[in-house]
Structures are given as C-alpha cells and as structure tokens.
Design a protein around this motif. Structure first.
Motif, PDB file in Angstrom:
ATOM      1  N   TRP A  75      -8.574  12.599  -4.645  1.00 36.67           N
ATOM      2  CA  TRP A  75      -8.878  12.617  -6.074  1.00 36.67           C
ATOM      3  C   TRP A  75      -7.663  12.961  -6.933  1.00 36.67           C
ATOM      4  O   TRP A  75      -7.768  12.994  -8.155  1.00 36.67           O
ATOM      5  CB  TRP A  75     -10.019  13.589  -6.362  1.00 36.67           C
ATOM      6  N   ASP A  76      -6.531  13.208  -6.280  1.00 26.48           N
ATOM      7  CA  ASP A  76      -5.339  13.596  -7.029  1.00 26.48           C
ATOM      8  C   ASP A  76      -4.110  12.961  -6.386  1.00 26.48           C
ATOM      9  O   ASP A  76      -4.054  12.788  -5.155  1.00 26.48           O
ATOM     10  CB  ASP A  76      -5.207  15.126  -7.021  1.00 26.48           C
ATOM     11  N   ASP A  77      -3.114  12.644  -7.217  1.00 20.79           N
ATOM     12  CA  ASP A  77      -1.903  12.002  -6.712  1.00 20.79           C
ATOM     13  C   ASP A  77      -1.169  12.866  -5.696  1.00 20.79           C
ATOM     14  O   ASP A  77      -0.448  12.348  -4.837  1.00 20.79           O
ATOM     15  CB  ASP A  77      -0.960  11.664  -7.870  1.00 20.79           C
ATOM     16  N   SER A  78      -1.336  14.174  -5.786  1.00 24.86           N
ATOM     17  CA  SER A  78      -0.645  15.075  -4.862  1.00 24.86           C
ATOM     18  C   SER A  78      -1.101  14.893  -3.415  1.00 24.86           C
ATOM     19  O   SER A  78      -0.419  15.336  -2.487  1.00 24.86           O
ATOM     20  CB  SER A  78      -0.864  16.529  -5.284  1.00 24.86           C
ATOM     21  N   LEU A  79      -2.232  14.228  -3.228  1.00 26.00           N
ATOM     22  CA  LEU A  79      -2.782  14.040  -1.881  1.00 26.00           C
ATOM     23  C   LEU A  79      -2.282  12.751  -1.223  1.00 26.00           C
ATOM     24  O   LEU A  79      -2.538  12.519  -0.044  1.00 26.00           O
ATOM     25  CB  LEU A  79      -4.310  14.019  -1.952  1.00 26.00           C
ATOM     26  N   LYS A  84       0.199   8.557   3.271  1.00 23.01           N
ATOM     27  CA  LYS A  84       1.267   7.565   3.449  1.00 23.01           C
ATOM     28  C   LYS A  84       1.997   7.781   4.771  1.00 23.01           C
ATOM     29  O   LYS A  84       2.262   6.836   5.521  1.00 23.01           O
ATOM     30  CB  LYS A  84       2.238   7.653   2.269  1.00 23.01           C
ATOM     31  N   LYS A  85       2.302   9.043   5.079  1.00 26.87           N
ATOM     32  CA  LYS A  85       2.980   9.368   6.327  1.00 26.87           C
ATOM     33  C   LYS A  85       2.095   9.060   7.535  1.00 26.87           C
ATOM     34  O   LYS A  85       2.564   8.551   8.559  1.00 26.87           O
ATOM     35  CB  LYS A  85       3.390  10.836   6.330  1.00 26.87           C
ATOM     36  N   LEU A  86       0.804   9.366   7.409  1.00 25.74           N
ATOM     37  CA  LEU A  86      -0.128   9.058   8.499  1.00 25.74           C
ATOM     38  C   LEU A  86      -0.204   7.549   8.734  1.00 25.74           C
ATOM     39  O   LEU A  86      -0.190   7.095   9.888  1.00 25.74           O
ATOM     40  CB  LEU A  86      -1.518   9.623   8.181  1.00 25.74           C
ATOM     41  N   ASN A  87      -0.268   6.781   7.657  1.00 30.08           N
ATOM     42  CA  ASN A  87      -0.317   5.324   7.808  1.00 30.08           C
ATOM     43  C   ASN A  87       0.940   4.783   8.471  1.00 30.08           C
ATOM     44  O   ASN A  87       0.865   3.884   9.318  1.00 30.08           O
ATOM     45  CB  ASN A  87      -0.528   4.659   6.448  1.00 30.08           C
ATOM     46  N   THR A 156      -1.432   2.895  -2.733  1.00 23.93           N
ATOM     47  CA  THR A 156      -0.113   3.525  -2.799  1.00 23.93           C
ATOM     48  C   THR A 156       0.221   4.218  -1.482  1.00 23.93           C
ATOM     49  O   THR A 156       1.388   4.263  -1.065  1.00 23.93           O
ATOM     50  CB  THR A 156      -0.059   4.543  -3.957  1.00 23.93           C
ATOM     51  N   ALA A 157      -0.802   4.722  -0.813  1.00 20.16           N
ATOM     52  CA  ALA A 157      -0.618   5.399   0.476  1.00 20.16           C
ATOM     53  C   ALA A 157      -0.506   4.429   1.649  1.00 20.16           C
ATOM     54  O   ALA A 157      -0.456   4.854   2.807  1.00 20.16           O
ATOM     55  CB  ALA A 157      -1.765   6.377   0.713  1.00 20.16           C
ATOM     56  N   ASP A 158      -0.479   3.131   1.345  1.00 19.55           N
ATOM     57  CA  ASP A 158      -0.257   2.078   2.348  1.00 19.55           C
ATOM     58  C   ASP A 158      -1.428   1.805   3.278  1.00 19.55           C
ATOM     59  O   ASP A 158      -1.250   1.309   4.402  1.00 19.55           O
ATOM     60  CB  ASP A 158       1.007   2.363   3.185  1.00 19.55           C
ATOM     61  N   GLU A 204     -15.054  -4.256  -9.535  1.00 20.72           N
ATOM     62  CA  GLU A 204     -13.850  -3.655 -10.120  1.00 20.72           C
ATOM     63  C   GLU A 204     -12.779  -3.422  -9.054  1.00 20.72           C
ATOM     64  O   GLU A 204     -11.582  -3.610  -9.311  1.00 20.72           O
ATOM     65  CB  GLU A 204     -14.194  -2.348 -10.830  1.00 20.72           C
ATOM     66  N   LEU A 205     -13.197  -3.014  -7.866  1.00 18.26           N
ATOM     67  CA  LEU A 205     -12.234  -2.814  -6.792  1.00 18.26           C
ATOM     68  C   LEU A 205     -11.554  -4.128  -6.414  1.00 18.26           C
ATOM     69  O   LEU A 205     -10.341  -4.162  -6.175  1.00 18.26           O
ATOM     70  CB  LEU A 205     -12.912  -2.191  -5.568  1.00 18.26           C
ATOM     71  N   LYS A 206     -12.305  -5.210  -6.385  1.00 20.74           N
ATOM     72  CA  LYS A 206     -11.716  -6.508  -6.069  1.00 20.74           C
ATOM     73  C   LYS A 206     -10.771  -6.977  -7.175  1.00 20.74           C
ATOM     74  O   LYS A 206      -9.747  -7.606  -6.905  1.00 20.74           O
ATOM     75  CB  LYS A 206     -12.809  -7.553  -5.843  1.00 20.74           C
ATOM     76  N   GLU A 207     -11.111  -6.667  -8.411  1.00 22.85           N
ATOM     77  CA  GLU A 207     -10.289  -7.120  -9.537  1.00 22.85           C
ATOM     78  C   GLU A 207      -9.031  -6.276  -9.733  1.00 22.85           C
ATOM     79  O   GLU A 207      -7.992  -6.790 -10.163  1.00 22.85           O
ATOM     80  CB  GLU A 207     -11.116  -7.085 -10.828  1.00 22.85           C
ATOM     81  N   LYS A 208      -9.109  -4.980  -9.409  1.00 22.25           N
ATOM     82  CA  LYS A 208      -8.030  -4.051  -9.790  1.00 22.25           C
ATOM     83  C   LYS A 208      -7.208  -3.525  -8.615  1.00 22.25           C
ATOM     84  O   LYS A 208      -6.145  -2.931  -8.839  1.00 22.25           O
ATOM     85  CB  LYS A 208      -8.617  -2.873 -10.567  1.00 22.25           C
ATOM     86  N   VAL A 209      -7.687  -3.739  -7.406  1.00 20.46           N
ATOM     87  CA  VAL A 209      -6.986  -3.219  -6.229  1.00 20.46           C
ATOM     88  C   VAL A 209      -6.776  -4.377  -5.257  1.00 20.46           C
ATOM     89  O   VAL A 209      -7.731  -4.919  -4.712  1.00 20.46           O
ATOM     90  CB  VAL A 209      -7.784  -2.089  -5.538  1.00 20.46           C
ATOM     91  N   ASP A 210      -5.552  -4.736  -5.042  1.00 20.64           N
ATOM     92  CA  ASP A 210      -5.248  -5.920  -4.238  1.00 20.64           C
ATOM     93  C   ASP A 210      -5.261  -5.583  -2.747  1.00 20.64           C
ATOM     94  O   ASP A 210      -4.231  -5.563  -2.075  1.00 20.64           O
ATOM     95  CB  ASP A 210      -3.885  -6.482  -4.656  1.00 20.64           C
TER      96      ASP A 210
END
Length: 342
Positions: A75-79, A84-87, A156-158, A204-210
């Motif tokens: 729920w926050d960018d700090s997470l 990302k590292k796990l991915n 963003t976290a891949d 919305e997820l389909k339209e805004k998140v590729d």
C-alpha cells in the motif's frame, strides 16, 4: 513429453511449464506489511525448485484490507524495493511471477481496524471477526483507486502479472454474493450489479497497468441460494470480454457454515474449472487438493484446465517439480545441483 512440462502462455507471458504455485497466506509479516526473510526463502526455494509460475500470497491494498496483522501489504511505495529484489532472484531461476492484490473486506481481523464490506453483515459472530461498515460510493471509488495504485507498484517491482483476488469471502467476493451483498444501489441486487465492482476494477487494471491480469474466483460458495457455477460462468465471460487473461478457479470461503454437500477429496474443485473452461477462450487455472504429477497430467489431458496449481503439495515439497520430472522420465529438467537425488 508430459503436458505438465509443456510451455504455456497467459496473455503475453510465456511460462516454462504448466505448474503454478498459487497464493497461500503465510501470515509471516508484521504490522508493517513488509516481506521478511521467511518470504524470501519461501518463494526463492520454489523458483529454484522449477515452478514455472509463482503467485505471491494475498497482499493488501490498504492496512484495513489485511486478513490479519501478519499479512503482506503493498500500500506504500516504501514496500516496493523488497519485492523488486525478490523478483530479481526468482527470475534468475526461470520462474515467472505474479502477486495477488487483495482486500479482506469483512474478514479483516486486525485489532485496530474497522472492516469494510458491501453490507453491514459480519462473517461470524465470533471473535476475532467484527461487524463491518457498509461501504459508501465514495469508499468504493477509493478502493478501486487503491487496487490500481497497488498494481502499479507491483509492476514497478517487476512482477510479470497481477492476480486480482475475488475469491474466498474477501471484499470482492462479498460483493458478488447475494448472501453478503444486500445493497440497493448499482453495486447490489441483480447479478449484473453484484459483478459490477469486480468488473470495473479488472477493466481499470487492464487499461492502466500493462501486465497480464488473472482473476481468482470462488466458483461456488457452497450455499443453497448462494453464488454458484452459473454465476461464475457469467462473470468469467464478462471478464474475458474486458481483456482479463486468465481465470483461477477456487471455491468457498464466503460463509462460516456452508450448507451444500461438499466432500474435500483430491481435485474436488476441478469440475468447476472444467465448466468454466468450456465457456471461455482464456486459460483456466485449476486448484484444490491436487497433490500428484499424475493428477495434474490427467487434468490437462482431459481439458479440465490449462494450468495446474499445487498449493499444499508445494508447501510439503519445494522440489515437487523435480520429483514430477523424474516420474515422467524428463530428468534433464532437474537442475544439476539436485540431480544426484534422483
């Protein structure tokens, strides 16, 4: 070649095999929602073990969207950075990844949070469950935005894909069922209205998140007069129309005491997956007490599904994929470090 080890595809995502690790809550975080050392070892072990597609457990879009105080959150960018590292680590072993974004709704048991639900109907009269607040239209608008923001963080976290959690009696599932949704606005009443929120969020997820989008549903809530397979077929068709890439078919979880006959036997949910697969042209993931390579092969051969999710079995055996490869005499799929065991 075993069908389990045949390459597959969900949307534009190519997977090296048909074996899926479904999202399973580990309840191993803390009030921060952060990934812990446990999660890193837990998920990386399955990537090393050859699982083609790993779906990270239910991850809350806001603190009151947690099932427990030990749930993951995004729920926050700090997470983002830890994910990302796990991915990066999971990808290095050839696994593709998704994250299940979720809101617990009336099943939130976090001590200092007031649950929110379609209607003020508690899941149970017993602790730790509480009476939820009925969501306002403004609440619903906010929840939609939170799902999208969380999915964008996941990108963003891949993560390679997103799974939208609309199963097991959590918020979106509560909206789907006439037993937990008694609203008299556009989000309640008719089947069309009860499906509206899930469809709006998916759109919305389909339209805004590729990213490819999977939706997990409870195909039957195991209640007379409750949500059932015919409702799920309707929802699945509507999800397909708006571009959803796969349906993950589970069941139950929306009622404390189901009243339909239900036998918890191997592959007990697979018939539900097969009924949905007959009606849609997008991949279907089957899950539910599937424990052997032979069972998974049967489900694929007989067109119950396109991908097989092994939950408890992957908890018991992180190297289940190598065991299956040995059974099907495809030992070349076992990484050299472990080949001496087979």
């Amino acid at each position: 070649m075993s069908l389990l080890f045949k390459e597959g595809q969900i949307g534009n995502l190519k997977l090296k095999n048909r074996i899926v690790m479904p999202p399973m809550c580990m309840y191993a975080s803390d009030n921060s929602g952060e990934l812990k050392i446990f999660h890193k070892g837990h998920y990386l072990a399955r990537a090393i073990g050859g699982v083609g597609f790993i779906i990270v457990e239910a991850t809350a879009i806001e603190p009151r969207g947690r099932i427990s105080a030990n749930d993951l959150g995004l729920w926050d960018d700090s997470l983002i950075d830890a994910h990302k590292k796990l991915n990066e680590q999971m990808h290095s072993f050839g696994a593709k990844t998704a994250i299940q974004i979720a809101h617990a709704g009336r099943k939130c048991t976090v001590e200092d949070e007031t649950p929110i639900a379609p209607s003020a109907i508690a899941f149970s009269d017993n602790k730790p469950f509480k009476m939820p607040k009925a969501a306002t239209i403004e609440d619903i608008k906010n929840i939609k935005e939170l799902f999208v923001k969380t999915a964008l963080r996941a990108k963003t976290a891949d993560y390679d894909a997103i799974e939208l959690h609309a199963a097991h009696g959590y918020l979106l599932c509560e909206f789907l069922s006439a037993l937990s949704n008694k609203r008299d606005d556009i989000y309640g009443g008719s089947l069309e209205n009860r499906c509206r929120l899930t469809l709006e969020i998916a759109k919305e997820l389909k339209e805004k998140v590729d990213l490819p989008l999977i939706v997990r549903i409870s195909a039957d809530e195991w209640m007379n007069e409750g949500w059932n397979i015919n409702d799920s077929i309707y929802l699945s068709k509507e999800l397909e129309k708006i571009g959803v890439d796969s349906i993950h078919v589970s069941s139950g979880g929306n009622q404390e005491k189901p009243n339909k006959p239900l036998e918890l036997k191997p592959m007990y949910q697979s018939d539900l997956a097969k009924e949905i697969k007959k009606e849609v042209n997008i991949p279907v993931i089957a899950v539910g007490l599937i424990t052997t390579a032979e069972q998974g092969e049967k489900l694929l051969e007989e067109k119950y599904c396109d991908f097989v999710a092994y939950g408890r079995e992957l908890l018991r055996s992180p190297n289940f994929v190598f065991i299956a490869a040995n059974e099907f005499n495809q030992k070349e799929l076992i990484i050299p470090s472990y080949s001496r065991a087979f």
